[in-house]
Scaffold this motif. Structure first.
Motif, PDB file in Angstrom:
ATOM      1  N   THR A  22       0.809  -1.214   0.000  1.00 29.25           N
ATOM      2  CA  THR A  22       0.000   0.000   0.000  1.00 29.25           C
ATOM      3  C   THR A  22       0.845   1.267   0.000  1.00 29.25           C
ATOM      4  O   THR A  22       0.344   2.337  -0.307  1.00 29.25           O
ATOM      5  CB  THR A  22      -0.974   0.014   1.191  1.00 29.25           C
ATOM      6  OG1 THR A  22      -0.225  -0.134   2.405  1.00 29.25           O
ATOM      7  CG2 THR A  22      -1.986  -1.108   1.088  1.00 29.25           C
ATOM      8  N   GLY A  23       2.113   1.156   0.304  1.00 32.58           N
ATOM      9  CA  GLY A  23       3.005   2.312   0.249  1.00 32.58           C
ATOM     10  C   GLY A  23       3.141   2.857  -1.167  1.00 32.58           C
ATOM     11  O   GLY A  23       3.426   4.034  -1.363  1.00 32.58           O
ATOM     12  N   LYS A  24       2.898   2.002  -2.167  1.00 31.51           N
ATOM     13  CA  LYS A  24       2.996   2.433  -3.562  1.00 31.51           C
ATOM     14  C   LYS A  24       1.745   3.186  -4.013  1.00 31.51           C
ATOM     15  O   LYS A  24       1.700   3.699  -5.118  1.00 31.51           O
ATOM     16  CB  LYS A  24       3.218   1.227  -4.474  1.00 31.51           C
ATOM     17  CG  LYS A  24       4.577   0.596  -4.291  1.00 31.51           C
ATOM     18  CD  LYS A  24       4.777  -0.554  -5.235  1.00 31.51           C
ATOM     19  CE  LYS A  24       6.155  -1.177  -5.071  1.00 31.51           C
ATOM     20  NZ  LYS A  24       6.360  -2.303  -5.987  1.00 31.51           N
ATOM     21  N   LEU A  25       0.741   3.246  -3.162  1.00 33.14           N
ATOM     22  CA  LEU A  25      -0.486   3.942  -3.524  1.00 33.14           C
ATOM     23  C   LEU A  25      -0.391   5.443  -3.303  1.00 33.14           C
ATOM     24  O   LEU A  25      -1.240   6.194  -3.772  1.00 33.14           O
ATOM     25  CB  LEU A  25      -1.668   3.383  -2.719  1.00 33.14           C
ATOM     26  CG  LEU A  25      -2.008   1.919  -2.975  1.00 33.14           C
ATOM     27  CD1 LEU A  25      -3.141   1.473  -2.040  1.00 33.14           C
ATOM     28  CD2 LEU A  25      -2.392   1.687  -4.419  1.00 33.14           C
ATOM     29  N   THR A  26       0.621   5.873  -2.578  1.00 29.82           N
ATOM     30  CA  THR A  26       0.801   7.304  -2.341  1.00 29.82           C
ATOM     31  C   THR A  26       1.988   7.791  -3.159  1.00 29.82           C
ATOM     32  O   THR A  26       2.879   7.033  -3.489  1.00 29.82           O
ATOM     33  CB  THR A  26       1.051   7.600  -0.851  1.00 29.82           C
ATOM     34  OG1 THR A  26       2.206   6.875  -0.416  1.00 29.82           O
ATOM     35  CG2 THR A  26      -0.138   7.196  -0.014  1.00 29.82           C
ATOM     36  N   GLY A  27       1.963   9.054  -3.483  1.00 28.34           N
ATOM     37  CA  GLY A  27       3.072   9.625  -4.245  1.00 28.34           C
ATOM     38  C   GLY A  27       2.558  10.592  -5.284  1.00 28.34           C
ATOM     39  O   GLY A  27       1.426  11.078  -5.211  1.00 28.34           O
ATOM     40  N   ASN A  28       3.372  10.865  -6.258  1.00 24.82           N
ATOM     41  CA  ASN A  28       3.014  11.782  -7.336  1.00 24.82           C
ATOM     42  C   ASN A  28       2.296  11.006  -8.428  1.00 24.82           C
ATOM     43  O   ASN A  28       2.873  10.118  -9.046  1.00 24.82           O
ATOM     44  CB  ASN A  28       4.264  12.458  -7.906  1.00 24.82           C
ATOM     45  CG  ASN A  28       4.904  13.386  -6.912  1.00 24.82           C
ATOM     46  OD1 ASN A  28       4.220  14.016  -6.117  1.00 24.82           O
ATOM     47  ND2 ASN A  28       6.222  13.474  -6.935  1.00 24.82           N
ATOM     48  N   TRP A  29       1.055  11.344  -8.652  1.00 23.34           N
ATOM     49  CA  TRP A  29       0.231  10.696  -9.663  1.00 23.34           C
ATOM     50  C   TRP A  29      -0.254  11.742 -10.644  1.00 23.34           C
ATOM     51  O   TRP A  29      -0.403  12.911 -10.318  1.00 23.34           O
ATOM     52  CB  TRP A  29      -0.988  10.039  -9.015  1.00 23.34           C
ATOM     53  CG  TRP A  29      -0.646   8.844  -8.193  1.00 23.34           C
ATOM     54  CD1 TRP A  29      -0.211   8.831  -6.897  1.00 23.34           C
ATOM     55  CD2 TRP A  29      -0.673   7.485  -8.602  1.00 23.34           C
ATOM     56  NE1 TRP A  29       0.014   7.549  -6.474  1.00 23.34           N
ATOM     57  CE2 TRP A  29      -0.271   6.695  -7.502  1.00 23.34           C
ATOM     58  CE3 TRP A  29      -1.014   6.837  -9.778  1.00 23.34           C
ATOM     59  CZ2 TRP A  29      -0.190   5.306  -7.569  1.00 23.34           C
ATOM     60  CZ3 TRP A  29      -0.943   5.460  -9.833  1.00 23.34           C
ATOM     61  CH2 TRP A  29      -0.532   4.709  -8.733  1.00 23.34           C
ATOM     62  N   THR A  30      -0.537  11.308 -11.851  1.00 23.96           N
ATOM     63  CA  THR A  30      -1.119  12.174 -12.862  1.00 23.96           C
ATOM     64  C   THR A  30      -2.594  11.847 -12.971  1.00 23.96           C
ATOM     65  O   THR A  30      -2.958  10.709 -13.272  1.00 23.96           O
ATOM     66  CB  THR A  30      -0.443  11.958 -14.229  1.00 23.96           C
ATOM     67  OG1 THR A  30       0.948  12.246 -14.106  1.00 23.96           O
ATOM     68  CG2 THR A  30      -1.055  12.844 -15.292  1.00 23.96           C
ATOM     69  N   LEU A  31      -3.448  12.823 -12.696  1.00 28.42           N
ATOM     70  CA  LEU A  31      -4.878  12.628 -12.831  1.00 28.42           C
ATOM     71  C   LEU A  31      -5.221  12.593 -14.307  1.00 28.42           C
ATOM     72  O   LEU A  31      -4.997  13.553 -15.034  1.00 28.42           O
ATOM     73  CB  LEU A  31      -5.650  13.753 -12.131  1.00 28.42           C
ATOM     74  CG  LEU A  31      -7.169  13.672 -12.225  1.00 28.42           C
ATOM     75  CD1 LEU A  31      -7.685  12.400 -11.543  1.00 28.42           C
ATOM     76  CD2 LEU A  31      -7.798  14.907 -11.627  1.00 28.42           C
ATOM     77  N   MET A  32      -5.745  11.469 -14.751  1.00 27.73           N
ATOM     78  CA  MET A  32      -6.066  11.310 -16.163  1.00 27.73           C
ATOM     79  C   MET A  32      -7.537  11.583 -16.441  1.00 27.73           C
ATOM     80  O   MET A  32      -7.898  12.087 -17.493  1.00 27.73           O
ATOM     81  CB  MET A  32      -5.687   9.906 -16.626  1.00 27.73           C
ATOM     82  CG  MET A  32      -4.195   9.643 -16.496  1.00 27.73           C
ATOM     83  SD  MET A  32      -3.738   7.980 -16.931  1.00 27.73           S
ATOM     84  CE  MET A  32      -4.041   7.983 -18.688  1.00 27.73           C
ATOM     85  N   CYS A  33      -8.395  11.215 -15.483  1.00 29.48           N
ATOM     86  CA  CYS A  33      -9.834  11.359 -15.689  1.00 29.48           C
ATOM     87  C   CYS A  33     -10.521  11.186 -14.342  1.00 29.48           C
ATOM     88  O   CYS A  33     -10.055  10.408 -13.499  1.00 29.48           O
ATOM     89  CB  CYS A  33     -10.295  10.262 -16.643  1.00 29.48           C
ATOM     90  SG  CYS A  33     -11.719  10.672 -17.610  1.00 29.48           S
TER      91      CYS A  33
END
Length: 86
Positions: free
Chosen positions: A68-79
């Protein structure tokens, strides 16, 4: 020694992996199409249903995250979608 049932399980797992990858690719393709037509925020009801169905298909096939640590961070909102209170 490998039994027929072991082979069947391996085939199912392999097919599930392919199905998950295909569902992911389909979702990404749909998101690109919807984003090009409507932008990031989907307010069109048919677009919302298509998006929701594609997300649910992928979630139904994919294993839950183990890290679950990989669920946080810098993400690009696509939709994304919004719903109104009824």
């Amino acid at each position: 020694h490998v039994s027929a049932s072991d082979t069947g399980v391996s085939e199912v797992a392999a097919n599930l992996g392919i199905s998950t990858a295909l569902a992911k690719d389909e979702l990404l393709e749909l998101v690109d199409e919807l984003k090009a037509k409507y932008g990031i925020l989907l307010i069109d009801s048919k677009a919302q249903v298509s998006f929701k169905d594609a997300v649910e298909k992928l979630e139904g096939l994919a294993d839950p995250p183990t890290d679950t640590g990989k669920l946080t961070g810098n993400w690009t909102l696509m939709c994304t979608t919004t719903t109104s209170k009824q």
